[in-house]
Motif scaffolding. Sequence first.
Motif, PDB file in Angstrom:
ATOM      1  N   ARG A 108     -13.703   3.280   8.736  1.00 51.47           N
ATOM      2  CA  ARG A 108     -14.085   3.467   7.338  1.00 51.47           C
ATOM      3  C   ARG A 108     -12.886   3.567   6.401  1.00 51.47           C
ATOM      4  N   LYS A 109     -11.652   3.634   6.958  1.00 51.49           N
ATOM      5  CA  LYS A 109     -10.455   3.715   6.131  1.00 51.49           C
ATOM      6  C   LYS A 109      -9.798   2.353   5.939  1.00 51.49           C
ATOM      7  N   GLY A 110     -10.493   1.284   6.342  1.00 49.12           N
ATOM      8  CA  GLY A 110      -9.929  -0.049   6.216  1.00 49.12           C
ATOM      9  C   GLY A 110     -10.165  -0.671   4.850  1.00 49.12           C
ATOM     10  N   SER A 111      -9.665  -1.929   4.718  1.00 49.59           N
ATOM     11  CA  SER A 111      -9.819  -2.707   3.485  1.00 49.59           C
ATOM     12  C   SER A 111      -9.157  -2.014   2.299  1.00 49.59           C
ATOM     13  N   ALA A 112      -7.839  -1.774   2.439  1.00 52.99           N
ATOM     14  CA  ALA A 112      -7.092  -1.082   1.387  1.00 52.99           C
ATOM     15  C   ALA A 112      -5.766  -1.792   1.130  1.00 52.99           C
ATOM     16  N   LEU A 113      -5.181  -1.490   0.003  1.00 57.41           N
ATOM     17  CA  LEU A 113      -3.844  -1.984  -0.307  1.00 57.41           C
ATOM     18  C   LEU A 113      -2.800  -1.231   0.510  1.00 57.41           C
ATOM     19  N   ALA A 114      -1.640  -1.819   0.659  1.00 57.22           N
ATOM     20  CA  ALA A 114      -0.519  -1.149   1.317  1.00 57.22           C
ATOM     21  C   ALA A 114      -0.148   0.116   0.545  1.00 57.22           C
ATOM     22  N   PRO A 115       0.445   1.104   1.230  1.00 55.82           N
ATOM     23  CA  PRO A 115       0.763   2.374   0.558  1.00 55.82           C
ATOM     24  C   PRO A 115       1.609   2.221  -0.698  1.00 55.82           C
ATOM     25  N   TRP A 116       2.584   1.309  -0.671  1.00 55.11           N
ATOM     26  CA  TRP A 116       3.446   1.184  -1.844  1.00 55.11           C
ATOM     27  C   TRP A 116       2.737   0.513  -3.018  1.00 55.11           C
ATOM     28  N   LEU A 117       1.498   0.030  -2.746  1.00 53.87           N
ATOM     29  CA  LEU A 117       0.663  -0.508  -3.818  1.00 53.87           C
ATOM     30  C   LEU A 117      -0.464   0.453  -4.185  1.00 53.87           C
ATOM     31  N   GLY A 118      -0.438   1.644  -3.582  1.00 56.43           N
ATOM     32  CA  GLY A 118      -1.370   2.688  -3.956  1.00 56.43           C
ATOM     33  C   GLY A 118      -2.446   3.029  -2.954  1.00 56.43           C
ATOM     34  N   SER A 119      -2.573   2.257  -1.869  1.00 56.91           N
ATOM     35  CA  SER A 119      -3.585   2.506  -0.829  1.00 56.91           C
ATOM     36  C   SER A 119      -5.011   2.505  -1.362  1.00 56.91           C
ATOM     37  N   THR A 120      -5.221   1.920  -2.514  1.00 54.35           N
ATOM     38  CA  THR A 120      -6.574   1.895  -3.066  1.00 54.35           C
ATOM     39  C   THR A 120      -7.434   0.873  -2.332  1.00 54.35           C
ATOM     40  N   GLU A 121      -8.742   1.112  -2.365  1.00 51.34           N
ATOM     41  CA  GLU A 121      -9.670   0.264  -1.624  1.00 51.34           C
ATOM     42  C   GLU A 121      -9.751  -1.138  -2.228  1.00 51.34           C
ATOM     43  N   LEU A 122      -9.828  -2.119  -1.337  1.00 46.02           N
ATOM     44  CA  LEU A 122     -10.038  -3.502  -1.739  1.00 46.02           C
ATOM     45  C   LEU A 122     -11.511  -3.839  -1.597  1.00 46.02           C
ATOM     46  N   GLY A 123     -12.133  -4.308  -2.673  1.00 45.73           N
ATOM     47  CA  GLY A 123     -13.511  -4.762  -2.593  1.00 45.73           C
ATOM     48  C   GLY A 123     -13.570  -6.203  -2.123  1.00 45.73           C
ATOM     49  N   PRO A 124     -14.755  -6.676  -1.740  1.00 45.80           N
ATOM     50  CA  PRO A 124     -14.896  -8.063  -1.282  1.00 45.80           C
ATOM     51  C   PRO A 124     -14.374  -9.086  -2.285  1.00 45.80           C
ATOM     52  N   ASP A 125     -14.486  -8.797  -3.580  1.00 50.81           N
ATOM     53  CA  ASP A 125     -14.017  -9.738  -4.594  1.00 50.81           C
ATOM     54  C   ASP A 125     -12.503  -9.751  -4.717  1.00 50.81           C
ATOM     55  N   ASP A 126     -11.847  -8.760  -4.097  1.00 53.40           N
ATOM     56  CA  ASP A 126     -10.385  -8.654  -4.163  1.00 53.40           C
ATOM     57  C   ASP A 126      -9.717  -9.026  -2.840  1.00 53.40           C
ATOM     58  N   GLY A 127     -10.475  -9.667  -1.956  1.00 55.27           N
ATOM     59  CA  GLY A 127      -9.920 -10.030  -0.659  1.00 55.27           C
ATOM     60  C   GLY A 127     -10.159  -8.995   0.407  1.00 55.27           C
ATOM     61  N   GLY A 128     -11.002  -7.996   0.115  1.00 49.34           N
ATOM     62  CA  GLY A 128     -11.309  -6.963   1.094  1.00 49.34           C
ATOM     63  C   GLY A 128     -12.479  -7.361   1.979  1.00 49.34           C
ATOM     64  N   TRP A 129     -12.983  -6.407   2.722  1.00 49.36           N
ATOM     65  CA  TRP A 129     -14.059  -6.680   3.669  1.00 49.36           C
ATOM     66  C   TRP A 129     -14.919  -5.440   3.838  1.00 49.36           C
ATOM     67  N   ASP A 130     -16.112  -5.633   4.364  1.00 47.87           N
ATOM     68  CA  ASP A 130     -16.998  -4.518   4.647  1.00 47.87           C
ATOM     69  C   ASP A 130     -16.458  -3.732   5.844  1.00 47.87           C
ATOM     70  N   THR A 131     -16.608  -2.416   5.801  1.00 52.41           N
ATOM     71  CA  THR A 131     -16.075  -1.563   6.862  1.00 52.41           C
ATOM     72  C   THR A 131     -17.208  -1.030   7.743  1.00 52.41           C
ATOM     73  N   VAL A 132     -16.838  -0.600   8.931  1.00 57.00           N
ATOM     74  CA  VAL A 132     -17.776  -0.008   9.877  1.00 57.00           C
ATOM     75  C   VAL A 132     -17.229   1.338  10.328  1.00 57.00           C
ATOM     76  N   SER A 133     -18.128   2.182  10.850  1.00 60.16           N
ATOM     77  CA  SER A 133     -17.704   3.498  11.308  1.00 60.16           C
ATOM     78  C   SER A 133     -18.732   4.030  12.304  1.00 60.16           C
ATOM     79  N   ALA A 134     -18.477   5.246  12.782  1.00 60.75           N
ATOM     80  CA  ALA A 134     -19.435   5.885  13.677  1.00 60.75           C
ATOM     81  C   ALA A 134     -20.757   6.113  12.970  1.00 60.75           C
ATOM     82  N   SER A 135     -20.692   6.496  11.710  1.00 56.37           N
ATOM     83  CA  SER A 135     -21.883   6.800  10.918  1.00 56.37           C
ATOM     84  C   SER A 135     -21.704   6.267   9.507  1.00 56.37           C
ATOM     85  N   ALA A 136     -22.790   6.194   8.778  1.00 55.21           N
ATOM     86  CA  ALA A 136     -22.750   5.754   7.383  1.00 55.21           C
ATOM     87  C   ALA A 136     -22.342   6.933   6.497  1.00 55.21           C
TER      88      ALA A 136
END
Length: 363
Positions: A108-136
């Motif tokens: 669930r901590k995936g699809s983010a920018l590199a730390p020096w770019l702020g580690s903010t989440e990347l949405g699908p429209d920004d080249g990110g991807w859907d994440t998975v985890s143990a639970s929703a």
Amino acid sequence: MTSRLFSPLKLRGIDLDNRIVVSPMAQYSADEGGFAGPWHLVHIGQFAVSGPGLIIMEAAAVQPCGRISRGDLGLWSDDHIAGLRAVTDFTHSHGSARIGIQLAHSGRKGSALAPWLGSTELGPDDGGWDTVSASAIPYPGRRMPQALDAAGLDALKADYVSAAQRAQQAGFDLLELHCAHGYLLNSFLSAMSNDRTDDYGGSLANRMRYPLEVFAAIRAAWPEHLPLGVRVSATDWVDGGWTIEDSIAFAKELKALGCDYVTASSGGIVPEQKITPARGYQVPLAAAIRNQAGIATMAVGLIEDGPHGEEILADGAADLIALGRGMMYDPRWAWHAAEKMEQQAAFPSQYARSHPSMRNRAR
């Protein structure tokens, strides 16, 4: 003077010259698609010629959606092998160190920018991807991950095994399974991120079940003579979360399955964690696991210098000491520790003239 830090250690079929480990350090610098490139060769190469006993390369994602950022290394394809093989070949040819790699999934901590770019989440429209985890249950501030179903769990386990097999083809001597810092396998362990009602949620035994199944599958596929360790967050540092007692229970189960060591890190499951970093602040966690689970441990976290590492080993708190940020700041950490402690660390022939014993000689 006999030194524990500079004494050899045997892990299954590999021999380490000393107990100094270069800890995995995420570089967020892979070429598009998860490929190792010149940065990784130079980054690891500088450590390979600097005298540690073991280098563990940064986490490699076992699935594309298992990356933290678009710059993460991958091992989900055979195409990744060649770039990593260049790194292991250099290490084996020019250094004395053995080399391992982490296998990981960001969850669930995936699809983010590199730390020096702020580690903010990347949405699908920004080249990110859907994440998975143990639970929703989303990581605070992030979007909702999809809870893995039975088919997803089976597919992911198979992908861990395939990645381990590729790591062998790439020439690695050791594997470390990443079960820490809030990433996917850690999200099964902690009640802060696991509210499943099936066999993988609820009780401690159930929350440990999937990470143990993944470990067992990798151990069965990884050569018997090569070591396999696990990095854990030994405590979540938050009320109601994973504890050191849980880690001890987990380590006992891992040992029974053939785990060779546990690296005792901590935290990462939620931002509300209460950590006060200080000199060697995680060493007591390694000591508790080592002494109560009867398994070798690797200590990490603000280990200052050679004498500090020696103290940790002499006290029986760990079998290995690992440095990440300290090594980035001083890649020759092992050389400097050896000089201070009147010990020897390996030098490549090309650098022999830099050794203190050679500096004052005529050219």
